[in-house]
Design a protein around this motif. Structure first.
Motif, PDB file in Angstrom:
ATOM      1  N   VAL A  72      48.619  74.951 -31.609  1.00  0.00           N
ATOM      2  CA  VAL A  72      49.077  75.875 -32.654  1.00  0.00           C
ATOM      3  C   VAL A  72      47.897  76.437 -33.448  1.00  0.00           C
ATOM      4  O   VAL A  72      47.852  77.631 -33.756  1.00  0.00           O
ATOM      5  CB  VAL A  72      50.085  75.161 -33.588  1.00  0.00           C
ATOM      6  CG1 VAL A  72      50.297  75.944 -34.875  1.00  0.00           C
ATOM      7  CG2 VAL A  72      51.413  74.967 -32.870  1.00  0.00           C
ATOM      8  N   THR A  73      46.923  75.589 -33.777  1.00  0.00           N
ATOM      9  CA  THR A  73      45.800  76.051 -34.589  1.00  0.00           C
ATOM     10  C   THR A  73      45.050  77.174 -33.864  1.00  0.00           C
ATOM     11  O   THR A  73      44.777  78.237 -34.453  1.00  0.00           O
ATOM     12  CB  THR A  73      44.835  74.877 -34.887  1.00  0.00           C
ATOM     13  OG1 THR A  73      45.597  73.824 -35.475  1.00  0.00           O
ATOM     14  CG2 THR A  73      43.719  75.289 -35.824  1.00  0.00           C
ATOM     15  N   HIS A  98      51.217  74.903 -43.028  1.00  0.00           N
ATOM     16  CA  HIS A  98      50.144  73.966 -42.661  1.00  0.00           C
ATOM     17  C   HIS A  98      48.812  74.716 -42.811  1.00  0.00           C
ATOM     18  O   HIS A  98      48.788  75.953 -42.828  1.00  0.00           O
ATOM     19  CB  HIS A  98      50.400  73.578 -41.204  1.00  0.00           C
ATOM     20  CG  HIS A  98      49.511  72.535 -40.628  1.00  0.00           C
ATOM     21  ND1 HIS A  98      48.317  72.839 -40.021  1.00  0.00           N
ATOM     22  CD2 HIS A  98      49.661  71.192 -40.511  1.00  0.00           C
ATOM     23  CE1 HIS A  98      47.763  71.722 -39.562  1.00  0.00           C
ATOM     24  NE2 HIS A  98      48.557  70.703 -39.844  1.00  0.00           N
ATOM     25  N   ALA A 100      46.847  75.308 -40.604  1.00  0.00           N
ATOM     26  CA  ALA A 100      46.675  76.201 -39.440  1.00  0.00           C
ATOM     27  C   ALA A 100      46.981  77.646 -39.827  1.00  0.00           C
ATOM     28  O   ALA A 100      46.509  78.578 -39.188  1.00  0.00           O
ATOM     29  CB  ALA A 100      47.585  75.764 -38.293  1.00  0.00           C
ATOM     30  N   ASN A 145      56.498  78.583 -41.106  1.00  0.00           N
ATOM     31  CA  ASN A 145      56.530  77.293 -40.432  1.00  0.00           C
ATOM     32  C   ASN A 145      57.995  76.933 -40.149  1.00  0.00           C
ATOM     33  O   ASN A 145      58.784  76.825 -41.085  1.00  0.00           O
ATOM     34  CB  ASN A 145      55.879  76.251 -41.363  1.00  0.00           C
ATOM     35  CG  ASN A 145      55.802  74.881 -40.727  1.00  0.00           C
ATOM     36  OD1 ASN A 145      56.159  74.702 -39.564  1.00  0.00           O
ATOM     37  ND2 ASN A 145      55.346  73.909 -41.505  1.00  0.00           N
ATOM     38  N   ALA A 147      59.476  74.161 -39.121  1.00  0.00           N
ATOM     39  CA  ALA A 147      59.945  72.901 -39.716  1.00  0.00           C
ATOM     40  C   ALA A 147      58.764  72.203 -40.368  1.00  0.00           C
ATOM     41  O   ALA A 147      57.681  72.119 -39.784  1.00  0.00           O
ATOM     42  CB  ALA A 147      60.570  72.022 -38.648  1.00  0.00           C
ATOM     43  N   ASN A 149      56.066  69.736 -41.653  1.00  0.00           N
ATOM     44  CA  ASN A 149      55.451  68.493 -41.185  1.00  0.00           C
ATOM     45  C   ASN A 149      55.307  67.499 -42.332  1.00  0.00           C
ATOM     46  O   ASN A 149      54.808  66.408 -42.146  1.00  0.00           O
ATOM     47  CB  ASN A 149      54.074  68.760 -40.562  1.00  0.00           C
ATOM     48  CG  ASN A 149      53.114  69.366 -41.558  1.00  0.00           C
ATOM     49  OD1 ASN A 149      53.451  70.325 -42.245  1.00  0.00           O
ATOM     50  ND2 ASN A 149      51.913  68.824 -41.650  1.00  0.00           N
ATOM     51  N   ASP A 174      55.363  79.146 -36.626  1.00  0.00           N
ATOM     52  CA  ASP A 174      54.654  77.929 -36.237  1.00  0.00           C
ATOM     53  C   ASP A 174      55.717  76.903 -35.825  1.00  0.00           C
ATOM     54  O   ASP A 174      56.446  76.391 -36.675  1.00  0.00           O
ATOM     55  CB  ASP A 174      53.836  77.451 -37.461  1.00  0.00           C
ATOM     56  CG  ASP A 174      53.222  76.074 -37.273  1.00  0.00           C
ATOM     57  OD1 ASP A 174      53.552  75.393 -36.285  1.00  0.00           O
ATOM     58  OD2 ASP A 174      52.423  75.671 -38.151  1.00  0.00           O
ATOM     59  N   ALA A 176      55.077  73.981 -34.373  1.00  0.00           N
ATOM     60  CA  ALA A 176      54.400  72.708 -34.064  1.00  0.00           C
ATOM     61  C   ALA A 176      55.374  71.534 -34.126  1.00  0.00           C
ATOM     62  O   ALA A 176      55.349  70.651 -33.273  1.00  0.00           O
ATOM     63  CB  ALA A 176      53.240  72.479 -35.022  1.00  0.00           C
ATOM     64  N   GLN A 177      56.226  71.519 -35.146  1.00  0.00           N
ATOM     65  CA  GLN A 177      57.122  70.367 -35.314  1.00  0.00           C
ATOM     66  C   GLN A 177      58.471  70.551 -34.635  1.00  0.00           C
ATOM     67  O   GLN A 177      59.181  69.574 -34.391  1.00  0.00           O
ATOM     68  CB  GLN A 177      57.346  70.092 -36.819  1.00  0.00           C
ATOM     69  CG  GLN A 177      56.102  69.687 -37.569  1.00  0.00           C
ATOM     70  CD  GLN A 177      55.523  68.355 -37.088  1.00  0.00           C
ATOM     71  OE1 GLN A 177      56.226  67.487 -36.588  1.00  0.00           O
ATOM     72  NE2 GLN A 177      54.217  68.193 -37.230  1.00  0.00           N
ATOM     73  N   SER A 197      52.804  73.698 -29.786  1.00  0.00           N
ATOM     74  CA  SER A 197      51.868  72.617 -29.561  1.00  0.00           C
ATOM     75  C   SER A 197      52.406  71.763 -28.419  1.00  0.00           C
ATOM     76  O   SER A 197      53.584  71.440 -28.410  1.00  0.00           O
ATOM     77  CB  SER A 197      51.831  71.815 -30.865  1.00  0.00           C
ATOM     78  OG  SER A 197      50.802  70.931 -30.877  1.00  0.00           O
ATOM     79  N   HIS A 199      51.442  68.652 -27.677  1.00  0.00           N
ATOM     80  CA  HIS A 199      51.251  67.199 -27.834  1.00  0.00           C
ATOM     81  C   HIS A 199      52.176  66.548 -28.851  1.00  0.00           C
ATOM     82  O   HIS A 199      52.044  65.367 -29.145  1.00  0.00           O
ATOM     83  CB  HIS A 199      49.793  66.917 -28.205  1.00  0.00           C
ATOM     84  CG  HIS A 199      49.396  67.380 -29.589  1.00  0.00           C
ATOM     85  ND1 HIS A 199      49.287  66.517 -30.652  1.00  0.00           N
ATOM     86  CD2 HIS A 199      49.109  68.610 -30.087  1.00  0.00           C
ATOM     87  CE1 HIS A 199      48.908  67.191 -31.737  1.00  0.00           C
ATOM     88  NE2 HIS A 199      48.802  68.460 -31.419  1.00  0.00           N
ATOM     89  N   LYS A 200      53.090  67.344 -29.418  1.00  0.00           N
ATOM     90  CA  LYS A 200      54.010  66.736 -30.406  1.00  0.00           C
ATOM     91  C   LYS A 200      55.378  66.582 -29.738  1.00  0.00           C
ATOM     92  O   LYS A 200      55.537  65.753 -28.854  1.00  0.00           O
ATOM     93  CB  LYS A 200      54.046  67.574 -31.673  1.00  0.00           C
ATOM     94  CG  LYS A 200      52.679  67.626 -32.367  1.00  0.00           C
ATOM     95  CD  LYS A 200      52.753  68.482 -33.621  1.00  0.00           C
ATOM     96  CE  LYS A 200      51.396  68.790 -34.189  1.00  0.00           C
ATOM     97  NZ  LYS A 200      50.954  67.851 -35.212  1.00  0.00           N
TER      98      LYS A 200
HETATM   99  N1  PLP Z   1      51.331  73.378 -37.859  1.00  0.00           N
HETATM  100  C1  PLP Z   1      52.033  72.282 -38.204  1.00  0.00           C
HETATM  101  C2  PLP Z   1      53.288  72.430 -39.008  1.00  0.00           C
HETATM  102  C3  PLP Z   1      51.608  71.016 -37.793  1.00  0.00           C
HETATM  103  O1  PLP Z   1      52.307  69.937 -38.138  1.00  0.00           O
HETATM  104  C4  PLP Z   1      50.418  70.904 -37.036  1.00  0.00           C
HETATM  105  C5  PLP Z   1      49.885  69.590 -36.620  1.00  0.00           C
HETATM  106  O2  PLP Z   1      49.868  68.648 -37.356  1.00  0.00           O
HETATM  107  C6  PLP Z   1      49.731  72.077 -36.685  1.00  0.00           C
HETATM  108  C7  PLP Z   1      50.208  73.275 -37.120  1.00  0.00           C
HETATM  109  C8  PLP Z   1      48.509  72.033 -35.820  1.00  0.00           C
HETATM  110  O3  PLP Z   1      48.892  71.941 -34.480  1.00  0.00           O
HETATM  111  P1  PLP Z   1      47.853  71.724 -33.282  1.00  0.00           P
HETATM  112  O4  PLP Z   1      47.487  70.290 -33.315  1.00  0.00           O
HETATM  113  O5  PLP Z   1      48.648  72.054 -32.052  1.00  0.00           O
HETATM  114  O6  PLP Z   1      46.718  72.636 -33.481  1.00  0.00           O
END
Ligand code: PLP
Length: 379
Positions: A72-73, A98, A100, A145, A147, A149, A174, A176-177, A197, A199-200
């Motif tokens: 995501v970043t 986040h 990011a 975002n 959801a 984090n 985003d 990611a979650q 992302s 890996h989550k």
């Molecule tokens: N956005 C949110 C809401 C996140 O929780 C995270 C990771 O903790 C990120 C972005 C960053 O994601 P990535 O690790 O895929 O760069």
């Protein structure tokens, strides 16, 4: 060992994911898009199949609009920092973002982009009207975002997507979650740029992720990483077709092999079943916490959320509690600001931060019982 930090990265991964990564590295680790031999075609097929699985999961009608990055970043940096936004533009973000989003956005502000922050309530809930009220003639994009984090609240993405569409704005999300945990559909939710992302919630390895891009945005968003693509090598310009336009350099193929495998697992279990399990664990924890009044649930206990729960212990050091949970009972939680200080400000937990518990599909009710017992003893 009890792992309650799945919002940082899921663990364990989908069964067999490590083996899929190793198998690729040991037996098939050639490059893609560049070789005219059978093993290279197999690698091309792996990448194509994984794009197709992601397109299906994330509601994208055309797998070429699924682009791989490290996560995501990297995806949001490509979107925000690649020159698409400039002086005089206006963007709207939410107060639950986040770093990011917030860190690149600060750099955009320095370049003359104005930013409005649509505030969620103290319960973390964002109302679509709060976003809509900031739209002006300079507004170019809304970035939200899906959801949190920090507290697990889910933003009303489909409604905000309608607002973006009505006002002809680019809509970036985003996920990611949320990806892999609740339904996300770029097309149904009117999303032009959906960062994900691997890996989550998608239960894949770290270092793989990407984004889904709408056709209209792909025509105007410049590439960010310029380099070799294995295509149009006679030209010094990046190809203008997808996915090559945004995929300069060698892809993380072992990561893609792992993600491909974990996506099969998610499809086999079904997102609905994953969600049901995580809701059941969350409800069970929230019920159990009623007998521990020293633990304050950030954002409150009512309403829909992901299995991400932040706790504050007024008068106590949250870090000490997190440390003791690990040290005495082997329970891993995450303490601090979770790379989301703006969200903590919104929720009233800045600068102290919270102790975050986040479940994944493999957590159990027994583990929640052990956590509640250990916490009771500590407080
Ligand atoms: N956005 C949110 C809401 C996140 O929780 C995270 C990771 O903790 C990120 C972005 C960053 O994601 P990535 O690790 O895929 O760069």
């Amino acid at each position: 060992m009890i792992y309650f930090d799945n919002a940082a990265t899921s663990f364990p991964k989908a069964p067999g994911t490590g083996k899929a990564v190793c198998d690729f590295l040991e037996n098939a680790s050639v490059n893609t898009n560049r070789g005219a031999y059978k093993m290279a075609y197999d690698a091309d097929r792996l990448v194509f199949d994984t794009r197709t699985k992601l397109a299906r999961l994330l509601g994208c009608g055309d797998s070429e609009r699924v682009i791989f990055t490290s996560g995501v970043t990297a995806s949001l940096n490509l979107f925000l920092m690649g020159g698409f936004f400039g002086e005089g533009d206006h963007i709207i973000i939410s107060s639950m973002e986040h770093h990011a989003v917030t860190r690149p956005v600060l750099q955009l502000q320095k370049k003359g982009v104005s930013v409005s922050v649509a505030c969620a309530g103290k319960n973390g809930i964002l109302r679509p009207e709060e976003v809509e009220k900031y739209i002006c003639s300079q507004t170019k994009a809304i970035i939200i975002n899906h959801a949190s984090n920090v507290c697990g609240r889910i933003a009303p993405i489909a409604e905000i997507g309608d607002i973006a569409k009505k006002n002809d704005l680019i809509f970036a999300v985003d996920s990611a979650q949320s990806a892999g945990v609740i339904p996300v559909s770029a097309e149904e939710m009117g999303i032009d740029f959906l960062a994900f992302s691997g890996h989550k919630g998608l239960l894949g390895p770290q270092g793989i992720g990407g984004f889904v891009i709408s056709e209209r945005l792909s025509k105007i968003l410049p590439p960010f990483t310029l380099g070799g693509t294995g295509s149009l090598s006679d030209s010094f310009e990046m190809p203008d077709f997808l996915p090559d336009k945004y995929e300069g350099g060698t892809l993380n193929l072992p990561g893609i092999a792992g993600l491909s495998h974990s996506l099969d697992f998610i499809n086999e279990i079904g997102i609905e079943n994953i969600r049901q399990k995580e809701i059941a664990l969350t409800d069970y924890l929230l019920e159990g916490l009623k007998s521990i009044p020293e633990a304050r649930v950030t954002g409150g206990t009512e309403g829909e959320r992901l299995s991400v729960i932040s706790l504050d212990f007024p008068g106590r050091d949250n870090s000490e509690i997190s440390f003791l949970l690990d040290n005495k009972s082997g329970i891993m939680t995450r303490v601090g600001l979770h790379c989301a200080p703006l969200a903590h400000k919104t929720l009233g937990t800045f600068p102290k931060g919270t102790l975050r518990v986040s479940f994944g599909y493999f957590n159990t009710f027994e583990e929640v019982d052990i956590f509640l017992k250990a916490l009771k003893k500590l407080v």
